[in-house]
Design a protein around this motif. Structure first.
Motif, short mmCIF file in Angstrom:
data_model
loop_
_atom_site.label_atom_id
_atom_site.label_comp_id
_atom_site.label_asym_id
_atom_site.label_seq_id
_atom_site.Cartn_x
_atom_site.Cartn_y
_atom_site.Cartn_z
N LEU A 1 0.83 -1.19 -0.04
CA LEU A 1 -0.07 -0.01 -0.08
C LEU A 1 0.84 1.19 -0.18
O LEU A 1 0.15 2.31 0.07
CB LEU A 1 -0.92 0.00 1.35
CG LEU A 1 -2.03 -1.21 1.32
CD1 LEU A 1 -2.68 -0.97 2.74
CD2 LEU A 1 -2.74 -1.33 -0.01
N THR A 2 2.21 1.25 -0.10
CA THR A 2 3.17 2.41 -0.22
C THR A 2 4.31 2.17 -0.73
O THR A 2 4.57 1.01 -0.95
CB THR A 2 3.44 2.72 1.52
OG1 THR A 2 4.15 3.90 1.29
CG2 THR A 2 4.28 1.53 2.03
N LYS A 3 4.65 3.35 -1.30
CA LYS A 3 6.12 3.20 -1.93
C LYS A 3 7.11 2.92 -1.33
O LYS A 3 8.18 2.31 -1.60
CB LYS A 3 6.23 4.68 -2.60
CG LYS A 3 5.30 4.98 -3.60
CD LYS A 3 5.60 6.46 -4.04
CE LYS A 3 4.73 7.05 -4.89
NZ LYS A 3 4.97 8.44 -5.46
N GLN A 4 7.24 3.29 0.00
CA GLN A 4 8.16 2.98 0.97
C GLN A 4 8.00 2.76 2.36
O GLN A 4 7.15 3.44 3.09
CB GLN A 4 9.04 4.39 1.06
CG GLN A 4 10.52 4.07 1.90
CD GLN A 4 11.48 5.40 1.81
OE1 GLN A 4 12.43 5.19 1.37
NE2 GLN A 4 10.91 6.46 2.15
N LEU A 5 8.10 1.47 2.77
CA LEU A 5 7.74 0.85 4.08
C LEU A 5 9.05 0.73 4.89
O LEU A 5 10.02 0.22 4.79
CB LEU A 5 7.28 -0.47 3.80
CG LEU A 5 6.61 -1.05 5.27
CD1 LEU A 5 5.54 -0.31 5.81
CD2 LEU A 5 6.12 -2.61 4.98
N VAL A 6 9.18 1.47 6.17
CA VAL A 6 9.99 1.77 7.05
C VAL A 6 9.97 1.01 8.45
O VAL A 6 8.87 1.27 8.85
CB VAL A 6 10.53 3.00 7.25
CG1 VAL A 6 11.71 3.34 8.15
CG2 VAL A 6 10.86 3.70 5.83
N LEU A 7 11.07 0.25 9.00
CA LEU A 7 10.74 -0.26 10.13
C LEU A 7 11.53 0.57 11.03
O LEU A 7 12.91 0.54 10.87
CB LEU A 7 11.19 -1.69 10.24
CG LEU A 7 11.27 -2.45 11.37
CD1 LEU A 7 9.86 -2.59 11.89
CD2 LEU A 7 11.73 -3.67 11.39
N ASP A 8 11.12 1.17 12.10
CA ASP A 8 11.69 2.00 13.04
C ASP A 8 12.15 1.29 14.38
O ASP A 8 11.27 1.08 15.20
CB ASP A 8 11.15 3.23 13.31
CG ASP A 8 11.98 4.11 14.32
OD1 ASP A 8 13.14 3.99 14.45
OD2 ASP A 8 11.17 5.39 14.88
N MET A 9 13.31 0.75 14.52
CA MET A 9 13.61 -0.40 15.53
C MET A 9 14.19 0.54 16.87
O MET A 9 15.38 0.83 16.52
CB MET A 9 14.70 -1.19 14.91
CG MET A 9 14.03 -2.33 13.84
SD MET A 9 14.99 -3.61 13.42
CE MET A 9 14.97 -4.42 14.92
#
Length: 405
Positions: A133-141
């Motif tokens: 659903l998005t161009k960029q998926l980020v995981l903030d660890m």
């Protein structure tokens, strides 16, 4: 629905829409994780509209003053409990009601974010639904959870199953996202060996919390009318490593300091203190301040902070906050891990309670050295963890410099 036309944003890049998904509401911030989430969202709003979505209900009717930043809860406090999404693989995963996922998907369809930032592997179950659903998926660890769980298990501070369960979940999470944010270069090194996929791992360090409320000029040292030294420890007082630290401060470190400096006092401040922490107020010159509305008065009245953590995560926000106020920090190496501070100059480090107490005594008996450390700590905080520095890290983490390439 058509997306509004893109306009010029900070730094000359096209306006980008960002969705930050957390478990607890990030506004108003009441924990280190909240402070990080809200700070990152606020800085991202300089490049376009931002939505802060929390799985848990919003705890306050107030709204952020930033008009480009909106907070929304994906569950409602009084609604009936719904079934959970999926099944729990490990204790580190949060319970996510199916109603929360449904509202989140609706939000994505209407808001149309260019980037979605998901807070940690506790929200792993949201990664697959969000992936397309998005161009960029980020995981903030905020932490490398497998490393943190191993620390806690080793010290028997909590019943975590460290080993392969969390590590396997981290690997799966890394395979689903486009980028990862971590708090330090040290955490980036730990993650690099975990992932089988080559993906950008950006260091988005924790900045000075609520920097706008802290005087950037170094203020005078606290008065001594309440005793000297006033030793401050701030943290979530229900978190096992902090409970352990508070008990050792009160039972071992403070008494050793008081043998030389009988006017020494210990102030413990934080939310949800456990009964063991409350019991410490029965000891001489130990004060507990539950759920302080602001830590500014506490920091302005403190002569130093001692942080004797034996285990901990990647935030280190309270160290940065003390340094920004010019309060000298004495800590274990674990407590300051990842900040790359200069031992003996910007911070004093010792792995033992005796060493921490002796460092505090030595600093208090040497006004010139104490003044130098106040200056050096203050300079380091504002030079390396100011909003301007973190803003550039957010820009890189959003991949804005490669926009359109």
């Amino acid at each position: 629905m058509e997306r509004p036309g893109l306009s010029s944003a900070a730094g000359g890049v096209k306006e980008k829409r960002t969705l930050v998904v957390s478990y607890d509401p990030a506004f108003p911030a009441v924990s280190g994780a909240d402070l990080r989430n809200f700070r990152n969202a606020s800085l991202a709003s300089e490049y376009g509209p931002v939505q802060l979505a929390s799985v848990r209900p919003l705890g306050s009717p107030s709204k952020p003053s930033n008009g480009r930043l909106q907070a929304v809860g994906l569950t409602i406090a009084e609604e009936p409990r719904s079934s959970s999404l999926g099944w729990w693989r490990i204790a580190a995963e949060n319970r996510i009601p199916r109603t929360a996922l449904a509202r989140l998907l609706t939000l994505v369809q209407t808001f149309k974010p260019d980037t979605i930032i998901v807070e940690g592997i506790g929200l792993f179950k949201l990664l697959r639904p969000l992936r397309p659903l998005t161009k960029q998926l980020v995981l903030d660890m905020h932490n490398v959870e497998s490393d943190l769980a191993a620390q806690l298990q080793h010290l028997r501070l909590e019943r975590f199953r460290a080993g392969f369960g969390i590590r396997r979940l981290e690997r799966k999470a890394l395979s689903l996202v486009d980028r990862v944010w971590v708090c330090s270069n040290l955490d980036r090194e730990k993650l690099t060996g975990l992932s089988r996929h080559k993906l950008p791992i950006d260091v988005v360090a924790n900045g000075i919390p609520k920097a706008e409320d802290i005087p950037e000029a170094l203020s005078a040292e606290a008065a001594t009318d309440r005793g000297f030294p006033v030793i401050l420890f701030i943290g979530h007082l229900g978190y096992p490593p902090n409970v352990d630290a508070a008990e050792r401060l009160a039972h071992a470190i403070l008494p050793r300091i008081r043998q030389v400096l009988p006017g020494a006092k210990l102030v413990l401040a934080g939310r949800t203190p456990r009964a063991a922490v409350r019991a410490l107020t029965g000891l001489p010159d130990v004060e507990l301040i539950e759920n302080p509305e602001s830590v500014a008065p506490l920091l302005s009245a403190a002569h130093l902070t001692i942080i004797p953590l034996k285990a901990g995560g990647g935030t280190r926000i309270k160290i940065l906050e003390a340094m920004a106020w010019g309060v000298p920090v004495i800590a274990t190496p674990v407590a300051a891990e990842g900040l790359d501070l200069v031992d003996g100059d910007e911070v004093l480090l010792s792995a033992t309670d005796e060493g921490l107490a002796d460092m505090a005594i030595g600093l208090c008996l040497d006004p010139e050295r104490r003044a130098r450390q106040r200056v050096r700590a203050h300079q380091a905080a504002w030079a390396r963890f100011s909003p301007q520095v973190i803003r550039e890290a957010i820009r890189t983490g959003l991949d804005l410099d490669n926009d359109g390439k």
